[in-house]
Design a protein around this motif. Structure first.
Motif, PDB file in Angstrom:
ATOM      1  N   LYS A  25     -95.286 -20.663  -9.212  1.00 44.91           N
ATOM      2  CA  LYS A  25     -95.813 -20.712  -7.849  1.00 44.91           C
ATOM      3  C   LYS A  25     -95.611 -19.380  -7.131  1.00 44.91           C
ATOM      4  CE  LYS A  25     -95.112 -25.693  -7.241  1.00 44.91           C
ATOM      5  NZ  LYS A  25     -94.410 -26.746  -6.461  1.00 44.91           N
ATOM      6  N   LEU A  26     -94.415 -18.799  -7.305  1.00 41.98           N
ATOM      7  CA  LEU A  26     -94.164 -17.507  -6.674  1.00 41.98           C
ATOM      8  C   LEU A  26     -95.069 -16.423  -7.230  1.00 41.98           C
ATOM      9  CD1 LEU A  26     -90.251 -17.480  -6.468  1.00 41.98           C
ATOM     10  CD2 LEU A  26     -91.868 -17.702  -4.582  1.00 41.98           C
ATOM     11  N   ARG A  27     -95.317 -16.492  -8.556  1.00 48.44           N
ATOM     12  CA  ARG A  27     -96.202 -15.510  -9.159  1.00 48.44           C
ATOM     13  C   ARG A  27     -97.608 -15.634  -8.588  1.00 48.44           C
ATOM     14  NH1 ARG A  27     -95.154 -16.895 -13.799  1.00 48.44           N
ATOM     15  NH2 ARG A  27     -93.354 -15.545 -14.146  1.00 48.44           N
ATOM     16  N   ALA A  28     -98.063 -16.894  -8.444  1.00 45.24           N
ATOM     17  CA  ALA A  28     -99.394 -17.109  -7.862  1.00 45.24           C
ATOM     18  C   ALA A  28     -99.419 -16.663  -6.402  1.00 45.24           C
ATOM     19  CB  ALA A  28     -99.777 -18.579  -7.982  1.00 45.24           C
ATOM     20  N   ASN A  29     -98.345 -17.025  -5.648  1.00 41.88           N
ATOM     21  CA  ASN A  29     -98.284 -16.597  -4.255  1.00 41.88           C
ATOM     22  C   ASN A  29     -98.209 -15.079  -4.137  1.00 41.88           C
ATOM     23  OD1 ASN A  29     -98.337 -19.251  -3.366  1.00 41.88           O
ATOM     24  ND2 ASN A  29     -96.105 -19.426  -3.296  1.00 41.88           N
ATOM     25  N   PHE A  30     -97.445 -14.473  -5.053  1.00 39.62           N
ATOM     26  CA  PHE A  30     -97.328 -13.020  -5.027  1.00 39.62           C
ATOM     27  C   PHE A  30     -98.679 -12.365  -5.311  1.00 39.62           C
ATOM     28  CE2 PHE A  30     -96.539  -8.970  -7.230  1.00 39.62           C
ATOM     29  CZ  PHE A  30     -95.830  -8.298  -6.236  1.00 39.62           C
ATOM     30  N   ALA A  31     -99.412 -12.947  -6.272  1.00 40.08           N
ATOM     31  CA  ALA A  31    -100.737 -12.389  -6.569  1.00 40.08           C
ATOM     32  C   ALA A  31    -101.656 -12.504  -5.357  1.00 40.08           C
ATOM     33  CB  ALA A  31    -101.341 -13.098  -7.777  1.00 40.08           C
ATOM     34  N   ARG A  32    -101.588 -13.677  -4.683  1.00 44.91           N
ATOM     35  CA  ARG A  32    -102.420 -13.835  -3.493  1.00 44.91           C
ATOM     36  C   ARG A  32    -101.981 -12.883  -2.383  1.00 44.91           C
ATOM     37  NH1 ARG A  32    -101.959 -19.415  -4.920  1.00 44.91           N
ATOM     38  NH2 ARG A  32    -100.219 -19.642  -3.453  1.00 44.91           N
ATOM     39  N   GLU A  33    -100.653 -12.770  -2.196  1.00 40.07           N
ATOM     40  CA  GLU A  33    -100.165 -11.861  -1.164  1.00 40.07           C
ATOM     41  C   GLU A  33    -100.497 -10.413  -1.497  1.00 40.07           C
ATOM     42  OE1 GLU A  33     -98.725 -12.371   1.755  1.00 40.07           O
ATOM     43  OE2 GLU A  33     -99.019 -14.530   1.525  1.00 40.07           O
ATOM     44  N   ALA A  46     -74.425 -31.815 -17.403  1.00 36.69           N
ATOM     45  CA  ALA A  46     -74.655 -30.419 -17.022  1.00 36.69           C
ATOM     46  C   ALA A  46     -75.821 -29.820 -17.787  1.00 36.69           C
ATOM     47  CB  ALA A  46     -73.384 -29.600 -17.269  1.00 36.69           C
ATOM     48  N   ASP A  47     -75.918 -30.169 -19.097  1.00 34.57           N
ATOM     49  CA  ASP A  47     -77.049 -29.677 -19.882  1.00 34.57           C
ATOM     50  C   ASP A  47     -78.371 -30.229 -19.353  1.00 34.57           C
ATOM     51  OD1 ASP A  47     -75.333 -28.252 -21.455  1.00 34.57           O
ATOM     52  OD2 ASP A  47     -75.223 -29.762 -23.046  1.00 34.57           O
ATOM     53  N   GLY A  48     -78.361 -31.522 -19.011  1.00 35.83           N
ATOM     54  CA  GLY A  48     -79.573 -32.104 -18.445  1.00 35.83           C
ATOM     55  C   GLY A  48     -79.946 -31.476 -17.121  1.00 35.83           C
ATOM     56  N   PHE A  49     -78.921 -31.253 -16.291  1.00 29.75           N
ATOM     57  CA  PHE A  49     -79.188 -30.619 -15.002  1.00 29.75           C
ATOM     58  C   PHE A  49     -79.686 -29.195 -15.199  1.00 29.75           C
ATOM     59  CE2 PHE A  49     -77.629 -27.919 -11.531  1.00 29.75           C
ATOM     60  CZ  PHE A  49     -78.276 -28.521 -10.455  1.00 29.75           C
ATOM     61  N   ALA A  50     -79.081 -28.494 -16.187  1.00 36.72           N
ATOM     62  CA  ALA A  50     -79.521 -27.119 -16.445  1.00 36.72           C
ATOM     63  C   ALA A  50     -80.962 -27.098 -16.944  1.00 36.72           C
ATOM     64  CB  ALA A  50     -78.598 -26.453 -17.468  1.00 36.72           C
ATOM     65  N   ALA A  51     -81.307 -28.066 -17.837  1.00 30.94           N
ATOM     66  CA  ALA A  51     -82.685 -28.114 -18.331  1.00 30.94           C
ATOM     67  C   ALA A  51     -83.662 -28.404 -17.194  1.00 30.94           C
ATOM     68  CB  ALA A  51     -82.804 -29.173 -19.423  1.00 30.94           C
ATOM     69  N   ALA A  52     -83.286 -29.373 -16.342  1.00 32.48           N
ATOM     70  CA  ALA A  52     -84.158 -29.670 -15.197  1.00 32.48           C
ATOM     71  C   ALA A  52     -84.256 -28.474 -14.262  1.00 32.48           C
ATOM     72  CB  ALA A  52     -83.631 -30.890 -14.447  1.00 32.48           C
ATOM     73  N   LEU A  53     -83.120 -27.788 -14.069  1.00 31.41           N
ATOM     74  CA  LEU A  53     -83.124 -26.615 -13.199  1.00 31.41           C
ATOM     75  C   LEU A  53     -83.998 -25.504 -13.782  1.00 31.41           C
ATOM     76  CD1 LEU A  53     -81.955 -25.370 -10.627  1.00 31.41           C
ATOM     77  CD2 LEU A  53     -80.037 -24.528 -11.985  1.00 31.41           C
ATOM     78  N   VAL A  54     -83.912 -25.317 -15.111  1.00 28.04           N
ATOM     79  CA  VAL A  54     -84.752 -24.302 -15.756  1.00 28.04           C
ATOM     80  C   VAL A  54     -86.227 -24.636 -15.581  1.00 28.04           C
ATOM     81  CG1 VAL A  54     -85.418 -23.347 -17.990  1.00 28.04           C
ATOM     82  CG2 VAL A  54     -83.004 -23.551 -17.399  1.00 28.04           C
ATOM     83  N   GLN A  55     -86.539 -25.925 -15.744  1.00 29.01           N
ATOM     84  CA  GLN A  55     -87.929 -26.332 -15.568  1.00 29.01           C
ATOM     85  C   GLN A  55     -88.391 -26.096 -14.126  1.00 29.01           C
ATOM     86  OE1 GLN A  55     -88.645 -30.398 -16.589  1.00 29.01           O
ATOM     87  NE2 GLN A  55     -90.843 -30.299 -16.171  1.00 29.01           N
ATOM     88  N   LYS A  56     -87.532 -26.465 -13.161  1.00 27.42           N
ATOM     89  CA  LYS A  56     -87.910 -26.248 -11.763  1.00 27.42           C
ATOM     90  C   LYS A  56     -88.014 -24.761 -11.435  1.00 27.42           C
ATOM     91  CE  LYS A  56     -85.979 -30.568  -9.977  1.00 27.42           C
ATOM     92  NZ  LYS A  56     -85.007 -31.191  -9.038  1.00 27.42           N
ATOM     93  N   VAL A  57     -87.094 -23.973 -12.014  1.00 29.43           N
ATOM     94  CA  VAL A  57     -87.170 -22.529 -11.784  1.00 29.43           C
ATOM     95  C   VAL A  57     -88.451 -21.961 -12.367  1.00 29.43           C
ATOM     96  CG1 VAL A  57     -86.120 -20.327 -12.404  1.00 29.43           C
ATOM     97  CG2 VAL A  57     -84.695 -22.183 -11.590  1.00 29.43           C
TER      98      VAL A  57
END
Length: 639
Positions: free
Chosen positions: A406-414, A389-400
């Motif tokens: 990416k969302l920040r960059a997309n938001f800036a472009r939008e 669970a800790d590994g999954f949470a760390a991977a999830l945090v990294q993906k988030v």
């Protein structure tokens, strides 16, 4: 195909090697259990052993006997066997306290020295259990001893399913008895109590998990099995046949629950016929209510220990199948159950006097050790799940975090695109407003100035109209934060000047403290359309009404949904005009103006109501609670 065949052969060879190693490991465990069972426990010196004892066979009939001695049981009806012996004591030995030591007995004993009772184990319920291996060390008061020969009497009380048993008797200094007694008390008294306390904690944790996760019945089976184990430890051997049957049924029921637990643990489904595992325990339980004590004893000996051994063997078979499927945790669990099964088989051999050595039962303590081993495995699996669970949470945090970037960059472009689109839309609107208003007026001025005989008055009127349009566009571009009253205040000053030039009076009326509410959706183009609409209404009143007064009323109202909005009413005191679209002839010059009014009202979703008659014209503009976001989003307007 050759590759697949070779891979299958490799897996089969690997499974055979794993099974062979597993069987060798189990044989080693069985051998170790037998060797451990054969290890002799310490005893006092043989010089303290009473070799010759006499057993009472009938009324006054005494026969010599050599301990240990086995006696038959009469079921739940207690039978008493009396033993007598003699030992020597001299006053010089009184400096060291003496004691009587009995390593093992079944079910209770009463010890007397020279006719005075010094120990009766019936007062301790735990000592009445025939599978407890409980020793007794009874101190002898010096006042009870006489110089020379002394008599020791042991009364063995037997009841329950197992036969009576009296081990060797040792009498001598307490110091020579104490080490053997302390070791046995630790092994068969203190250690089982610690294991039982651990079982209570384990059962509580499992019960909490099962109550919160009812769909995972595996925890419920193990929790119930652990609870039955605790009951078996703390319950003494009762005198009631019903209670004795209930206690005797706990062992087979506990083994059946463990079988269901292992089935779920290895990924198997619980079938209906698996409920047959509970049959032995239920038979013993029902026999307690329906049969005599002797019959209950026979039923217990038939279905009790044998069924427990069979069920544990079934557990071992299930785990062996899991080992064949290369499940590594099954090797650990199967090895533990092999040890338990070996201990139960040794107990059965001991029960039937087919096992050499001291009469000691090790099945129950070994089962407690199994529960501890299961707890260790569950804790290990829980720790592994936490790590995953800790590994999954760390991977999830990294993906988030990556998704946020990416969302920040997309938001800036939008945001940049929206800003560009807003600027383009505002530029287009401004160009359209200038083209439709100021552009048309400038074209008129140019056309008038190029005439052969230009009229200064016409050019002046056209220039004033152009200036009015320019001011309207500039006023509409100011930031009003939804406060339409600011734009209406500027419009009032301009219209008041226009009406005075035509010798007409403006009556301005505001109902309520603020007139109009704040419109959060109000945009600059809404203001322009509304002002031009109102300009068109005033122009019609100036040109066609023939009146002398124009009244503008501003008030707050609510729409059909109860939302706050506003209404602007413009009325004159002229002679009025007839509306178009089948309502009679149109007065000259009014048709175009009404069409423009309707169009602008529809663009802003303004509800338009026109009333005209011989006493004047009244136009009511009901503003929307939410202005449309784009031109054309509104309704067509209602007249």
């Amino acid at each position: 195909m050759r590759h697949v065949s070779s891979l299958t052969d490799f897996r089969n060879r690997r499974r055979v090697a794993l099974a062979a190693g597993f069987v060798l490991l189990q044989l080693t465990v069985i051998a170790l259990c037998i060797e451990i069972r054969q290890i002799p426990l310490p005893r006092p010196p043989d010089s303290n052993r009473i070799e010759q004892m006499w057993r009472e066979e009938g009324s006054g009939d005494w026969q010599p006997v050599t301990l240990p001695d086995h006696r038959p049981t009469a079921g739940l009806t207690p039978t008493v066997t009396t033993y007598r012996g003699a030992f020597e004591w001299s006053p010089g030995e009184g400096e060291t306290p003496w004691a009587v030591f009995v390593p093992r007995f079944t079910t209770t004993i009463e010890i007397a020295i020279n006719g005075s009772t010094i120990e009766d184990t019936v007062r301790d319920p735990s000592n009445r259990r025939p599978d407890r291996n409980t020793p007794v060390l009874a101190p002898i008061a010096e006042s009870l001893l006489t110089p020379g020969t002394n008599e020791v009497t042991v009364r063995l009380k037997v009841w329950g399913p197992l036969e009576g048993y009296l081990d060797s008797l040792y009498i001598g200094p307490d110091a020579s008895m104490r080490p053997a007694y302390d070791l046995r008390r630790t092994l068969f008294g203190t250690l089982p109590l610690i294991l039982a306390a651990w079982q209570v904690t384990f059962a509580t944790l499992l019960g909490i998990i099962w109550l919160n996760r009812r769909h995972e019945t595996i925890y419920g089976y193990l929790a119930l099995a652990t609870v039955l184990g605790v009951v078996q430890h703390f319950a003494g051997l009762p005198h009631s046949a019903v209670v004795a049957g209930m206690l005797g049924a706990t062992g087979p029921l506990e083994a059946a629950l463990m079988l269901h637990y292992v089935l779920l643990l290895t990924g198997r489904r619980i079938r209906r016929w698996h409920a047959l595992a509970f049959a032995p325990g239920l038979i013993i339980l029902s026999s307690a209510f329906l049969m005599s004590p002797d019959q209950l004893r026979a039923i217990f000996l038939l279905f009790g220990p044998p069924s427990m051994g069979v069920l544990i063997a079934c557990v071992w078979v299930v785990l062996l199948a899991a080992v064949w499927q290369a499940r590594r945790h099954a090797i650990y669990l199967a090895t533990i159950f092999t040890a338990v099964l070996s201990c139960w088989m040794l107990d059965i051999l001991t029960l039937n006097n087919m096992m050499d050595g001291e009469r000691i039962f090790i099945g129950r303590p070994s089962y407690s050790l199994v529960l501890i081993a299961l707890g260790i495995w569950l804790i290990w699996r829980f720790v592994q799940a936490l790590k995953e669970a800790d590994g999954f949470a760390a991977a999830l945090v990294q993906k988030v975090a990556e998704a946020e970037d990416k969302l920040r960059a997309n938001f800036a472009r939008e945001e940049e695109r929206a800003r560009s689109e807003a600027l383009l839309a505002e530029r287009t609107r401004l160009m359209r407003d200038l083209h439709d208003g100021l552009g048309g007026q400038l074209v008129s001025i140019v056309a008038l100035s190029e005439q052969t005989q230009p009229s200064g008055q016409a050019i002046g009127e056209a220039a004033r109209s152009a200036l009015k349009d320019l001011r309207l566009v500039i006023d509409a571009m100011e930031e009003m934060d939804g406060d339409l009253m600011l734009a209406l205040a500027s419009w009032r000053e301009r219209i008041d000047t226009q009406l005075r030039a035509h010798r007409m009076q403006l009556n301005w009326s505001i109902r309520g403290p603020s007139g109009l509410p704040i419109f959060q959706s109000l945009k600059s183009w809404h203001v322009i359309q509304l002002i031009r609409l109102m300009d068109e209404v005033i122009t019609n009143a100036v040109k066609h009404s023939g009146g002398r007064q124009v009244t503008v009323t501003i008030e707050s109202v609510e729409d059909a949904l109860g939302r706050p909005t506003g209404r602007i009413t413009i009325e004159d005191d002229g002679h009025g005009y007839e509306a178009p679209a089948g309502h009679g002839p149109i007065r000259s010059g009014t048709g175009r103006g009404l069409l423009n009014i309707r169009r602008r009202a529809a663009l802003c979703d303004i509800r338009l109501v026109t009333e005209t008659g011989t006493t004047g014209t009244r136009i009511a503009l009901t503003l929307p609670a939410e202005f449309p976001s784009q031109a054309g989003d509104g309704n067509t307007g209602k007249i």
